[in-house]
Write a protein that holds these residues in place. Sequence first.
Motif, short mmCIF file in Angstrom:
data_model
loop_
_atom_site.label_atom_id
_atom_site.label_comp_id
_atom_site.label_asym_id
_atom_site.label_seq_id
_atom_site.Cartn_x
_atom_site.Cartn_y
_atom_site.Cartn_z
N LEU B 113 3.98 40.69 -32.95
CA LEU B 113 3.00 41.63 -32.42
C LEU B 113 3.70 42.70 -31.58
O LEU B 113 3.41 43.89 -31.69
CB LEU B 113 1.96 40.89 -31.56
N SER B 114 4.65 42.25 -30.76
CA SER B 114 5.40 43.20 -29.93
C SER B 114 6.28 44.10 -30.79
O SER B 114 6.40 45.30 -30.53
CB SER B 114 6.26 42.45 -28.92
N LEU B 115 6.90 43.51 -31.81
CA LEU B 115 7.77 44.28 -32.69
C LEU B 115 6.97 45.33 -33.48
O LEU B 115 7.39 46.49 -33.60
CB LEU B 115 8.49 43.33 -33.66
N GLU B 117 4.27 46.74 -32.55
CA GLU B 117 3.91 47.80 -31.61
C GLU B 117 5.09 48.76 -31.41
O GLU B 117 4.91 49.97 -31.34
CB GLU B 117 3.50 47.16 -30.28
N LYS B 118 6.31 48.19 -31.34
CA LYS B 118 7.50 49.04 -31.17
C LYS B 118 7.70 49.95 -32.38
O LYS B 118 8.11 51.10 -32.25
CB LYS B 118 8.74 48.17 -30.94
N ILE B 140 -1.56 50.83 -33.07
CA ILE B 140 -2.04 49.44 -33.00
C ILE B 140 -1.02 48.57 -33.72
O ILE B 140 -0.38 49.03 -34.68
CB ILE B 140 -3.45 49.30 -33.62
N SER B 141 -0.85 47.36 -33.23
CA SER B 141 0.06 46.44 -33.92
C SER B 141 -0.73 45.27 -34.50
O SER B 141 -1.59 44.70 -33.83
CB SER B 141 1.10 45.89 -32.96
N TYR B 142 -0.45 44.94 -35.74
CA TYR B 142 -1.03 43.75 -36.36
C TYR B 142 0.01 42.65 -36.51
O TYR B 142 -0.28 41.60 -37.10
CB TYR B 142 -1.64 44.10 -37.72
N GLY B 143 1.21 42.89 -36.00
CA GLY B 143 2.25 41.87 -36.14
C GLY B 143 2.42 41.48 -37.59
O GLY B 143 2.50 42.32 -38.47
N LYS B 144 2.41 40.17 -37.84
CA LYS B 144 2.53 39.70 -39.23
C LYS B 144 1.19 39.25 -39.79
O LYS B 144 1.12 38.53 -40.77
CB LYS B 144 3.55 38.58 -39.31
N GLU B 145 0.10 39.67 -39.12
CA GLU B 145 -1.23 39.15 -39.48
C GLU B 145 -1.83 39.82 -40.72
O GLU B 145 -2.76 39.31 -41.31
CB GLU B 145 -2.18 39.28 -38.30
#
Lengths: 436, 170
Positions: B113-115, B117-118, B140-145
Amino acid sequence: MKKNCLILLLLFFTVSLKAQERDVRNVFFDTLRTSDVQPTPIGVDDMKFIGTGTITTEDSTYMLYTTRIIRRDLDFYADFELVQIDSFYLRTYEITALDLLGWMRLGANYVVKLEVEFPGRNMKVKWQLYHTVNRQQIDHGEFNYNRAFWREIGHDIANEIVHTLTGERGIFRTKIVYVRKIGKSKELFMADYDGANERQLTENGSINISPCFDPNREVVYFISYMAGDPHLYKVDINSGVIIKVAEYPGMIAAPVVSPDGKRIACVLTKDGNSEIYVLDTEGRIIKRLTRNPSIETAPTWSPDGRNIAFSSDRTGSPQIYIMDSDGLDQRRVTYNGTWNDSPVWSHRGDRLTFVSRTRNRRFDIASVDTSGADFRLLTEIAMNENPHFSPDGKHIIFTSDRLSAGDIYTMDISGRNKRRITTTGDCSNPYWGPLK
Amino acid sequence: MKRISILLLLGVFLITALVVSCGKPKKVQEETTPPPVITEPEIKPEPEPTPPPPPVLKESQFVTVYFDFDKFNLRSDARAALDKNFNLLQEFPNAIIKIEGHCDERGTIEYNLSLGEKRAKAAMDYLLGLGINQARISIISYGKERPAVQGSNENAWAKNRRCEFKIISQ
C-alpha cells in the motif's frame, strides 16, 4: 407425509453437519518440527449414551460430531498430541467402563471420558479427565446446552481440559476475522477459530482490508475504500453496525489497537510519505512517531504497550525496527535476508514473528527474539504472509498459497502442526480475536 | 462499443438507401464495399455556424506507467508514458484526474500500500514538474489489492506494477 418430512429433515441435518465438518479436516504437517515443548499425549474416548430408552440417528450424529470437536481442539492445541482411538487395544464394547489400561498401552498420559443424555431439546454431556497411569480422576464437569450448540459444548469441554492441565484459558471459543475476495471486491468475514460458522461482516462491494480486533470490546477496526479513498472504520461484530473512525488526506493503513485498547497505531501518508502515527479510538492524532523519507509501515505493539515494532525500508529494503511508543530510540532488529516485514509481537514479549524473504525469493513466516538473535523459519514452502498470534500466544494464524490461491492456516509458534482453516481460496489478512 | 454499433447502424442505413436509389444491377458491388463508408455521416452538419462540440477525453487514451519490483523510480519508458499523458492533460485543460498506484502480489499488504502510494506520487510529481496544476491531480494506492492480470509469474507481475490514470471530471 409427516414422517417423510421428518426423515428428510433429519437427512438434511446430517448432510449439513457433514458439510460443516469437512472444511477443517485438512490437517498436514511441514517437515519442520522444532518444538520446544514435547506435547502431552491425550486420548478422548467415544461418547457413551447413559440416558434411558433408545437414541435417534440425529442424537448419535450429535454425539459423534461433538466428540470430534473435542478431539480436534485438543489435537490442535500446542501442548497436546491426540492419541487416536484404536479398538484393537481398547475394550470399547462396554457401555460405561473406561479402559484406562488400554489407553495407557496406546501411549496416552490422559484420557477423557464422555457421557451424554438428551433431556428435552438439550444435550447434556458429562466429562471426566483421568490420568491413565495413576488411574485417578483429575477433574470432571458437565455442559447442558440446546443441542443446536453441539459445537459450543465440544469447545467448552476442550477449554476446561486445557485449563485443568495447563492452568491457562483455552482458545476454542475465540473468533477470527479475515478477508475474502469476491469478484473484484474484498469483504471482511468472521468465523470460529477452526473456520466453522463463517459470517460476512461487510458487504459494500469495495476493498475492505487490515482487520484488527479491539482487545477489550467486540469491535473490529479495518480499512475500507467504500467511500473511494481508504479510511479507517470499525464494525461491531454483534450488531454489524459500521462507523467511520478516521479520515485523513492521503492514505490510512495498517491499523493496530494497543493492548489496553485506548490507542491505535497506524500509517498516515498526509505528509507525502508513509509515517507511523498513534491515534486515539476516536481517530484523533495523539502523536507522530516516525519522520523519514522511506516507507515506514506495519506497526505492532509490545504486550506492555511501551514499544512498537514496525518495518522500514530506510536501508533500501524493508527491515524490522523497534522504537519506544513515543517514537524515540529506534533500533534495527533483523539482519537476515533482504526483506523482513509485517512484524507481530509475541504475547510473552520476547519474540517477533514476521514475513521474511530469504531463500529462493519466497516469502516465509519467520521469528526472531527482540534483540535480533535466534532467527527461525517457521514455514518452508510457498508464499506465506500476514502472521498474527492467537490470544494465548501459543499459535500463529497466517495466509499461504501452498494448496490454493490463498487460504488461512494456523500453526504452533514453533512452526509445528500446520492446519488449513479455510478451503475456498481467495482468503487473506487474518486476525485472531481476543479471549472473552 | 455502443458508439461503434450506432455508427455501424448508420452505415447499414446509408448502404440500403444507396442500394434503393441505385437500383438492382449494382447491388452486389455495393454490399462488398468496406466499412470506411461509416465515417462519412459526421461531415453533414457543417453549414451550421455553431462551433464543433469539444472532443471527449477517454481513460483509455492515457498510457499506463510501469515500474520495477519494489521500486517507484520512473524508468525511461515510464517518463515517455508520462510525457504522453502530460500532452493529453494539456490538450484537455479541464480534465481532473486520479493516479492509482498498484503493486504486484509479492510482499505484504501494508508495505505494498505504501509502495503503491509512492509510485502514484512519483508519477504525480513528474507531471507537476512539467507544469500541471496540483489541483488537477490526486492519488490513491491500491497496493496489491487490484491486480490488472492474475498470475504468479514475472509476466503478470510486470503488468501489475503500474500507475493507472482515472478521470474524475472534465
